[in-house]
Enzyme design. Structure first.
Site, short mmCIF file in Angstrom:
data_model
loop_
_atom_site.label_atom_id
_atom_site.label_comp_id
_atom_site.label_asym_id
_atom_site.label_seq_id
_atom_site.Cartn_x
_atom_site.Cartn_y
_atom_site.Cartn_z
CE1 TYR A 186 -4.61 -58.53 -6.00
CE2 TYR A 186 -5.08 -58.26 -8.34
CZ TYR A 186 -5.37 -58.84 -7.13
OH TYR A 186 -6.41 -59.74 -7.01
CE LYS B 30 -4.08 -62.21 -5.92
NZ LYS B 30 -4.46 -62.97 -4.71
CB THR C 276 -15.08 -57.74 -3.64
OG1 THR C 276 -13.83 -57.49 -4.30
CG2 THR C 276 -15.63 -59.08 -4.04
N1 LIG Z 1 -12.63 -59.24 -6.74
C1 LIG Z 1 -12.05 -59.66 -7.86
O1 LIG Z 1 -12.46 -59.27 -9.00
C2 LIG Z 1 -10.89 -60.60 -7.82
C3 LIG Z 1 -10.34 -61.02 -9.04
C4 LIG Z 1 -9.27 -61.92 -9.02
C5 LIG Z 1 -8.80 -62.39 -7.80
N2 LIG Z 1 -9.35 -61.96 -6.63
C6 LIG Z 1 -8.80 -62.50 -5.39
O2 LIG Z 1 -9.84 -63.02 -4.59
C7 LIG Z 1 -9.46 -62.94 -3.21
C8 LIG Z 1 -10.56 -62.27 -2.41
O3 LIG Z 1 -10.71 -60.95 -2.86
P1 LIG Z 1 -12.05 -60.10 -2.70
O4 LIG Z 1 -12.34 -59.55 -4.02
O5 LIG Z 1 -13.07 -60.90 -1.98
O6 LIG Z 1 -11.47 -58.91 -1.80
P2 LIG Z 1 -12.00 -58.20 -0.46
O7 LIG Z 1 -13.49 -58.12 -0.45
O8 LIG Z 1 -11.18 -56.97 -0.35
O9 LIG Z 1 -11.57 -59.24 0.67
C9 LIG Z 1 -10.22 -59.44 1.00
C10 LIG Z 1 -10.16 -60.19 2.31
O10 LIG Z 1 -8.77 -60.38 2.65
C11 LIG Z 1 -8.61 -59.97 4.00
N3 LIG Z 1 -7.23 -59.57 4.31
C12 LIG Z 1 -6.46 -58.64 3.71
N4 LIG Z 1 -5.27 -58.57 4.33
C13 LIG Z 1 -5.30 -59.48 5.32
C14 LIG Z 1 -4.37 -59.90 6.33
N5 LIG Z 1 -3.16 -59.32 6.44
N6 LIG Z 1 -4.72 -60.88 7.17
C15 LIG Z 1 -5.94 -61.46 7.08
N7 LIG Z 1 -6.88 -61.10 6.19
C16 LIG Z 1 -6.54 -60.13 5.32
C17 LIG Z 1 -9.59 -58.81 4.17
O11 LIG Z 1 -9.82 -58.55 5.55
P3 LIG Z 1 -10.21 -57.07 6.10
O12 LIG Z 1 -11.70 -56.95 5.97
O13 LIG Z 1 -9.73 -57.11 7.50
O14 LIG Z 1 -9.47 -56.07 5.24
C18 LIG Z 1 -10.81 -59.42 3.47
O15 LIG Z 1 -11.46 -60.33 4.32
C19 LIG Z 1 -8.13 -62.20 -3.20
O16 LIG Z 1 -7.09 -63.14 -3.15
C20 LIG Z 1 -8.12 -61.46 -4.52
O17 LIG Z 1 -6.81 -61.16 -4.96
C21 LIG Z 1 -10.38 -61.08 -6.61
#
Ligand SMILES: NC(=O)c1ccc[n+]([C@@H]2O[C@H](COP(=O)([O-])OP(=O)(O)OC[C@H]3O[C@@H](n4cnc5c(N)ncnc54)[C@H](OP(=O)(O)O)[C@@H]3O)[C@@H](O)[C@H]2O)c1
Length: 243
Positions: A166, A170, A201
């Site tokens: 992961y 990034k 999330t």
């Molecule tokens: N949460 C944090 O603390 C955090 C911190 C730093 C960065 N981020 C980044 O923020 C972004 C959003 O993360 P989140 O925390 O909101 O995560 P999340 O709730 O797990 O959401 C991830 C989203 O990506 C979709 N996804 C995964 N694989 C996919 C694919 N092959 N095709 C299309 N959609 C796909 C998922 O769809 P499904 O529902 O179908 O699985 C979901 O809609 C990510 O890039 C993550 O790395 C998050």
């Protein structure tokens, strides 16, 4: 061609992506909800519409070439162009991720989604973005990909656990963002990476301390940059993140 500003957010059915779609929709923009699962996508579109957002569903699996091509075709039919692309979809790949124990297949899967997926979707959308007066691309990265922070004092505290999939995905995404910015310099396309902070999330079992709405703010800001705004940079709410 649509008179509305049109955006596409990948992985917009839940979490931060959903809130980015809501935030861009609140500006009066038309928002494509990119999501791979029909039921989850339609539920998100309905919820956004109920909140007054001009949302439309875009079937999109970022790991699939044909899906990205079809998504571009749908947006072309719907709007004639794309103004903003937010590459938000990502996966962690689960555990274990220590380099000495990780399954190489996990690394491959994470990179396929978090990096190659961004390249695939960006390149599918670029012809539509080039028709916009002010195209913006926002890549949702993470400060866990910052090599500077990982190698500095207290790296474990500021950049999460040791990870061979992961966090490096990034770092790779940041590097790719910079390469796009270099190639697209001299065009009106601004492309930046951002970190939403540690957000509660599904991605982290809701252990994050920020709300998805708070996490979405930095991406909404980069999606609405003025024409003389930055490109090829990496931002969080507090400012620029070192690579
Ligand atoms: N949460 C944090 O603390 C955090 C911190 C730093 C960065 N981020 C980044 O923020 C972004 C959003 O993360 P989140 O925390 O909101 O995560 P999340 O709730 O797990 O959401 C991830 C989203 O990506 C979709 N996804 C995964 N694989 C996919 C694919 N092959 N095709 C299309 N959609 C796909 C998922 O769809 P499904 O529902 O179908 O699985 C979901 O809609 C990510 O890039 C993550 O790395 C998050």
């Amino acid at each position: 061609m649509s008179e509305h500003t049109t955006a596409l957010v990948t992985g917009a059915n839940k979490g931060i992506g959903y809130e980015i779609a809501a935030g861009l929709g609140a500006l009066g923009w038309s928002v494509g909800v990119g999501a791979r699962d029909d039921r989850r996508r339609e539920a998100a579109v309905e919820k956004l519409r109920a909140a007054g957002v001009d949302a439309f569903g875009v079937p999109l699996d970022v790991t699939d070439d044909a899906s990205a091509t079809a998504a571009a075709r749908l947006i072309e039919e719907q709007a004639g162009r794309l103004d903003v692309l937010v590459n938000n979809a990502a996966i962690t790949g689960g555990v274990p991720q220590e380099p000495t124990r990780v399954d190489p297949a996990v690394v491959r899967t994470v990179v396929e989604t978090n990096v190659i997926g961004v390249i695939r979707v960006t390149n599918a959308m670029l012809p539509l973005l080039r028709r916009s007066a002010s195209p913006r691309i926002v890549n949702m990265s993470s400060s866990v990909g910052s090599l500077t922070r990982q190698s500095g004092p207290g790296g474990e505290q500021t950049t999460g656990p040791v990870s061979a999939a992961y966090a490096p995905s990034k770092t790779f995404l940041n590097a790719v963002t910079l390469q796009y910015a270099r190639e697209l310099s001299g065009t009106n396309i601004l492309i930046n990476a951002c970190c939403p902070g540690f957000v509660a999330t599904d991605l982290n079992g809701f252990r994050g301390v920020r709300t998805p709405e708070q996490g979405a703010a930095i991406a909404v800001g980069l999606a609405t940059l003025p024409d003389d705004g930055p490109t090829g940079k990496f931002f969080e709410d507090a400012g620029e993140v070192p690579w």
